[in-house]
Design a protein around this motif. Structure first.
Motif, PDB file in Angstrom:
ATOM      1  N   ARG A  10      -0.241   4.925  17.238  1.00 18.16           N
ATOM      2  CA  ARG A  10      -1.241   4.431  16.355  1.00 18.16           C
ATOM      3  C   ARG A  10      -1.570   5.455  15.414  1.00 18.16           C
ATOM      4  NH1 ARG A  10      -4.534  -0.075  16.676  1.00 18.16           N
ATOM      5  NH2 ARG A  10      -3.574  -0.455  18.649  1.00 18.16           N
ATOM      6  N   ASP A  11      -1.946   6.657  15.724  1.00 15.07           N
ATOM      7  CA  ASP A  11      -2.415   7.702  14.791  1.00 15.07           C
ATOM      8  C   ASP A  11      -1.327   8.101  13.743  1.00 15.07           C
ATOM      9  OD1 ASP A  11      -0.562   8.887  16.479  1.00 15.07           O
ATOM     10  OD2 ASP A  11      -1.818  10.614  16.810  1.00 15.07           O
ATOM     11  N   GLU A  12      -0.097   7.744  14.024  1.00 18.56           N
ATOM     12  CA  GLU A  12       0.961   8.168  13.124  1.00 18.56           C
ATOM     13  C   GLU A  12       0.953   7.193  12.112  1.00 18.56           C
ATOM     14  OE1 GLU A  12       4.280  10.859  15.669  1.00 18.56           O
ATOM     15  OE2 GLU A  12       4.184   8.440  15.940  1.00 18.56           O
ATOM     16  N   GLN A  13       0.935   5.808  12.800  1.00 16.95           N
ATOM     17  CA  GLN A  13       0.775   4.622  11.721  1.00 16.95           C
ATOM     18  C   GLN A  13      -0.350   5.094  10.543  1.00 16.95           C
ATOM     19  OE1 GLN A  13       1.048   0.697  13.354  1.00 16.95           O
ATOM     20  NE2 GLN A  13       2.210   1.637  15.104  1.00 16.95           N
ATOM     21  N   ALA A  14      -1.469   5.221  11.105  1.00 14.27           N
ATOM     22  CA  ALA A  14      -2.620   5.392  10.202  1.00 14.27           C
ATOM     23  C   ALA A  14      -2.600   6.414   9.422  1.00 14.27           C
ATOM     24  CB  ALA A  14      -3.894   5.972  11.225  1.00 14.27           C
ATOM     25  N   ILE A  15      -1.975   7.695   9.413  1.00 12.70           N
ATOM     26  CA  ILE A  15      -1.788   8.486   8.620  1.00 12.70           C
ATOM     27  C   ILE A  15      -0.933   8.074   7.400  1.00 12.70           C
ATOM     28  CG2 ILE A  15      -0.229  10.563   8.041  1.00 12.70           C
ATOM     29  CD1 ILE A  15      -1.305  11.939  10.952  1.00 12.70           C
ATOM     30  N   PHE A  16       0.115   7.133   7.646  1.00  9.74           N
ATOM     31  CA  PHE A  16       0.978   6.880   6.461  1.00  9.74           C
ATOM     32  C   PHE A  16      -0.118   5.789   5.646  1.00  9.74           C
ATOM     33  CE2 PHE A  16       4.650   7.716   9.132  1.00  9.74           C
ATOM     34  CZ  PHE A  16       5.407   8.467   8.206  1.00  9.74           C
ATOM     35  N   SER A  17      -0.877   4.956   6.315  1.00  7.59           N
ATOM     36  CA  SER A  17      -1.508   4.002   5.801  1.00  7.59           C
ATOM     37  C   SER A  17      -2.729   4.631   4.768  1.00  7.59           C
ATOM     38  CB  SER A  17      -2.422   2.997   6.642  1.00  7.59           C
ATOM     39  OG  SER A  17      -1.205   2.123   7.170  1.00  7.59           O
ATOM     40  N   LEU A  18      -3.282   5.744   5.421  1.00  8.99           N
ATOM     41  CA  LEU A  18      -4.429   6.435   4.764  1.00  8.99           C
ATOM     42  C   LEU A  18      -3.856   7.293   3.713  1.00  8.99           C
ATOM     43  CD1 LEU A  18      -6.426   7.796   7.800  1.00  8.99           C
ATOM     44  CD2 LEU A  18      -7.191   5.952   6.197  1.00  8.99           C
ATOM     45  N   ARG A  19      -2.816   8.123   3.667  1.00 11.54           N
ATOM     46  CA  ARG A  19      -2.145   8.683   2.511  1.00 11.54           C
ATOM     47  C   ARG A  19      -1.925   7.478   1.357  1.00 11.54           C
ATOM     48  NH1 ARG A  19       3.248  11.553   5.239  1.00 11.54           N
ATOM     49  NH2 ARG A  19       2.160  13.263   6.139  1.00 11.54           N
TER      50      ARG A  19
END
Length: 374
Positions: A10-19
């Protein structure tokens, strides 16, 4: 949050979306060193979440530290007096003391900083991006917002003594009107003034009614300026369709030696503590010898572990193969299943601790399904 891949946490997915979100608004990625000179953190320990810093000595004898914070590094290396805003975002690993046990842990963190002459739009944009960062993570979120300018104005009027201010701030931060009343009585603050402080401590809710309450608590110019800034932010949030999800809450109290103006915290359903924190920190800039203004926030991605449901399966397919099967046949089978979007683990013997959706045996005749849970 949009599912990018069943393999990503989930944290890895969040990083892509936040970028993608931050780039959309013209922020550029900023990379910082893994470590800094320890003196940077020693001089600003009260700004840090924890004053425990992991240090080591390099080959030249300098005392260095693995970074426990990103903002300090960005400020240290920021250009001073630039006419254009410096709009920066980051995703970095910070190193902090473990909460429960001894030792340190690596924490993945994302965030952004807006440095320069921060006007009303720039301030509103950062708050907008904080709100949309929470929306990336969960559909059930809330952003609580306070204003230290208003709080400071009221305290300057009613309790200029440092010791009394500190006690009142603690009570406001704890939403404790009863103890606040006791502090007021001990400091001989009149009942009517104590009632104003209690009203501020308990203030929480949508902008509209809260701004009406604030307008009656202080008439000082500093309070009036803070109130006007909050009204401007209300207009921006309303235009973005986010007004109902951003609340005023004056129990949010940060260190006034570093922060001024608007401060905020973000929450999502399922995590009891805040996962986003930020605000205006012109005073920190001044303390570090910079002449710019600044506002920013950080998203604590390590907290997302609490939203991660326990995986029912570690792999989609577990492939068992015998000693008479050629390695290239195993590779072909693994790639065939992988091309169908499955995660695959190949072993000679069935491992005890691996949960799988489908169990297959690879023999000379090809793949045979032994068990399936589709």
């Amino acid at each position: 949050m949009e599912e990018l891949s069943p393999v990503l946490r989930r944290d890895e997915q969040a990083i892509f979306s936040l970028r993608a979100l931050y780039r959309k608004y013209g922020y550029r990625q900023y990379k910082v060193n893994r470590f800094e000179e320890y003196d940077l953190y020693a001089r600003n320990k009260s700004f840090l979440v924890s004053d425990s810093v992991l240090t080591f000595t390099d080959t030249t004898g300098r005392l260095l530290a693995l970074k426990p914070d990103v903002t300090l590094s960005i400020i240290k290396n920021s250009k001073d007096g630039e006419p254009a805003l410096q709009k920066l975002y980051y995703n970095e690993t910070v190193y902090r003391a473990a909460r429960i046990s001894d030792g340190f842990r690596e924490i993945m963190q994302a965030g952004l900083e807006c440095i320069g002459q921060v006007d009303d739009y720039a301030m509103g944009e950062v708050i907008l991006l904080a709100a949309r960062s929470l929306a990336v993570i969960s559909p059930r979120w809330v952003l609580d917002l306070s204003h230290l300018g208003f709080l400071s104005a009221l305290l300057d009027e009613l309790a200029p003594e440092a010791a009394v201010r500190g006690a009142l701030l603690r009570c406001i931060g704890e939403k404790n009107p009863h103890e606040l009343h006791a502090v007021c009585r001990a400091a001989a603050i009149p009942e009517a003034d104590c009632a104003r402080l209690q009203a501020l401590a308990q203030l929480h809710g949508p902008f509209g009614p809260c701004l009406e309450t604030l307008a009656g608590l202080s008439e000082r110019p500093q309070a009036a300026a803070a109130l006007e800034e909050l009204r401007t932010l209300q207009g921006l949030l309303c235009a973005a369709g986010l007004e109902e999800r951003v609340m005023l809450d004056f129990s949010i109290v940060n260190d006034m030696r570093y922060y001024n103006g608007v401060i905020f915290q973000g929450f999502v359903d399922g995590i009891p503590t805040g996962i986003l924190s930020g605000g205006r920190y012109d005073r920190l800039m001044e303390k570090m010898g910079k002449h710019n203004q600044a506002v920013g926030f950080a998203v604590y991605l390590d907290q997302l572990e609490r939203l991660q449901p326990p995986a029912a399966y570690q792999v989609d397919a577990l492939v068992l193969y015998g000693g008479d099967v050629e390695p290239r046949q195993v590779l072909q089978a693994v790639e065939l299943l992988g091309s169908a979007g499955k995660t695959v683990r190949a072993e000679r013997r069935r491992p005890d601790a691996v949960a799988y959706r489908q169990l297959l045996r690879l023999g000379k005749g090809g793949l045979e399904i032994l068990e399936t849970d589709d």
